[in-house]
Design a protein around this motif. Structure first.
Motif, PDB file in Angstrom:
ATOM      1  N   ALA A 166      11.894   1.728  31.096  1.00  0.00           N
ATOM      2  CA  ALA A 166      13.047   2.703  31.602  1.00  0.00           C
ATOM      3  C   ALA A 166      13.915   2.278  32.578  1.00  0.00           C
ATOM      4  N   ALA A 167      14.940   2.790  32.701  1.00  0.00           N
ATOM      5  CA  ALA A 167      16.119   2.722  33.325  1.00  0.00           C
ATOM      6  C   ALA A 167      15.936   3.179  34.970  1.00  0.00           C
ATOM      7  N   VAL A 168      16.293   2.412  35.834  1.00  0.00           N
ATOM      8  CA  VAL A 168      15.876   2.995  37.326  1.00  0.00           C
ATOM      9  C   VAL A 168      17.186   2.963  38.274  1.00  0.00           C
ATOM     10  N   LYS A 169      17.608   3.979  38.889  1.00  0.00           N
ATOM     11  CA  LYS A 169      18.669   3.801  39.895  1.00  0.00           C
ATOM     12  C   LYS A 169      18.111   3.674  41.227  1.00  0.00           C
ATOM     13  N   LEU A 170      18.888   3.077  42.023  1.00  0.00           N
ATOM     14  CA  LEU A 170      18.629   2.972  43.484  1.00  0.00           C
ATOM     15  C   LEU A 170      19.827   3.768  44.106  1.00  0.00           C
ATOM     16  N   GLY A 171      19.649   4.588  45.114  1.00  0.00           N
ATOM     17  CA  GLY A 171      20.833   5.371  45.694  1.00  0.00           C
ATOM     18  C   GLY A 171      20.558   5.815  47.150  1.00  0.00           C
ATOM     19  N   CYS A 172      21.475   6.530  47.469  1.00  0.00           N
ATOM     20  CA  CYS A 172      21.545   7.159  48.992  1.00  0.00           C
ATOM     21  C   CYS A 172      22.222   8.371  48.650  1.00  0.00           C
ATOM     22  N   VAL A 181      23.314   2.946  42.145  1.00  0.00           N
ATOM     23  CA  VAL A 181      23.571   1.977  41.152  1.00  0.00           C
ATOM     24  C   VAL A 181      22.368   1.670  40.248  1.00  0.00           C
ATOM     25  N   ALA A 182      22.553   1.313  39.161  1.00  0.00           N
ATOM     26  CA  ALA A 182      21.569   0.841  38.184  1.00  0.00           C
ATOM     27  C   ALA A 182      21.170  -0.214  38.562  1.00  0.00           C
ATOM     28  N   ILE A 183      19.467  -0.485  38.704  1.00  0.00           N
ATOM     29  CA  ILE A 183      19.202  -1.608  38.948  1.00  0.00           C
ATOM     30  C   ILE A 183      19.088  -2.502  37.813  1.00  0.00           C
ATOM     31  N   ALA A 184      19.599  -3.681  37.729  1.00  0.00           N
ATOM     32  CA  ALA A 184      19.668  -4.724  36.734  1.00  0.00           C
ATOM     33  C   ALA A 184      18.450  -5.142  36.107  1.00  0.00           C
ATOM     34  N   THR A 187      16.302  -7.710  37.552  1.00  0.00           N
ATOM     35  CA  THR A 187      15.871  -7.461  39.000  1.00  0.00           C
ATOM     36  C   THR A 187      14.569  -6.342  38.504  1.00  0.00           C
ATOM     37  N   LEU A 188      14.681  -5.422  37.758  1.00  0.00           N
ATOM     38  CA  LEU A 188      13.807  -4.240  37.214  1.00  0.00           C
ATOM     39  C   LEU A 188      12.459  -5.050  36.848  1.00  0.00           C
ATOM     40  N   ALA A 189      12.624  -6.062  35.641  1.00  0.00           N
ATOM     41  CA  ALA A 189      11.495  -6.633  35.388  1.00  0.00           C
ATOM     42  C   ALA A 189      10.739  -7.380  36.519  1.00  0.00           C
TER      43      ALA A 189
END
Length: 196
Positions: A166-172, A181-184, A187-189
């Motif tokens: 699944a896609a994951v965003k990191l944010g504030c 930002v979408a975690i690349a 990096t996510l792997a």
């Protein structure tokens, strides 16, 4: 450097052994840390920690400070070991970076509470805000710190989704630093490996 699941005094290398290991492997650790670093806008960086990154940090502190006695080693382990993810979470060091001193002072005043507004959002799941600075309070009424320690807790479903791709965003969502930002994928792997 042997990964054991947790950083303990008994699992660390001697200063001599670490010096030899470091010469051969420092580049690998730097690449690992770079892979697990996410920039959020121009001034906020999140470095997701792992057993390898924390073990390296402890060994570096022992090397730099020439610590070889049990008490000093125990203090370093006690300071850093809690930053190793436990299989249900991601743990990270958050840095607010402003090269200009005047700008840094002003922005740290505007960003009080920013650490509590950091989040990860797994595709198809609710946003999860960070648990921040469990070791000590890192802000006062005038400013926040430039360094914070974050923990993002995952439900079993979220962890399973991340491991399944699944896609994951990191944010504030702080009013003075809204960003995400979408975690690349690469990096996510790496981060998915932290979850059980």
């Amino acid at each position: 450097m042997q990964l054991t699941g947790q950083v303990t005094a008994d699992s660390l290398m001697s200063l001599e052994a670490y010096s030899k290991w470091r010469k051969a492997h420092q580049g690998e650790v730097i690449a690992h840390r770079k892979l697990r670093t996410v920039h959020l806008g121009e001034h906020l960086t999140v470095q997701f920690e792992s057993e390898l990154s924390i073990r390296y940090q402890v060994q570096e502190m022992l090397r730099i400070e020439k610590i070889f006695e049990e008490e000093g080693i125990a203090q370093e382990v006690e300071a850093y070991a809690p930053l190793v993810p436990d299989g249900r979470n991601w743990k990270a060091t958050m840095l607010l970076e402003y090269p200009d001193i005047s700008e840094r002072k002003r922005e740290l005043g505007r960003l009080i509470g920013v650490e509590d507004r950091m989040f990860v959002e797994v595709e198809g799941h609710e946003r999860v805000h960070a648990v921040a600075d469990e070791d000590l309070d890192r802000e006062n009424d005038e400013k926040t710190s430039a360094v914070h320690f974050l923990r993002f807790e995952f439900t079993p479903g979220m962890a399973q989704a991340v491991k399944a791709g699944a896609a994951v965003k990191l944010g504030c969502d702080h009013r003075n630093y809204p960003a995400h930002v979408a975690i690349a994928p690469e990096t996510l792997a790496s981060l998915a490996g932290d979850l059980r």
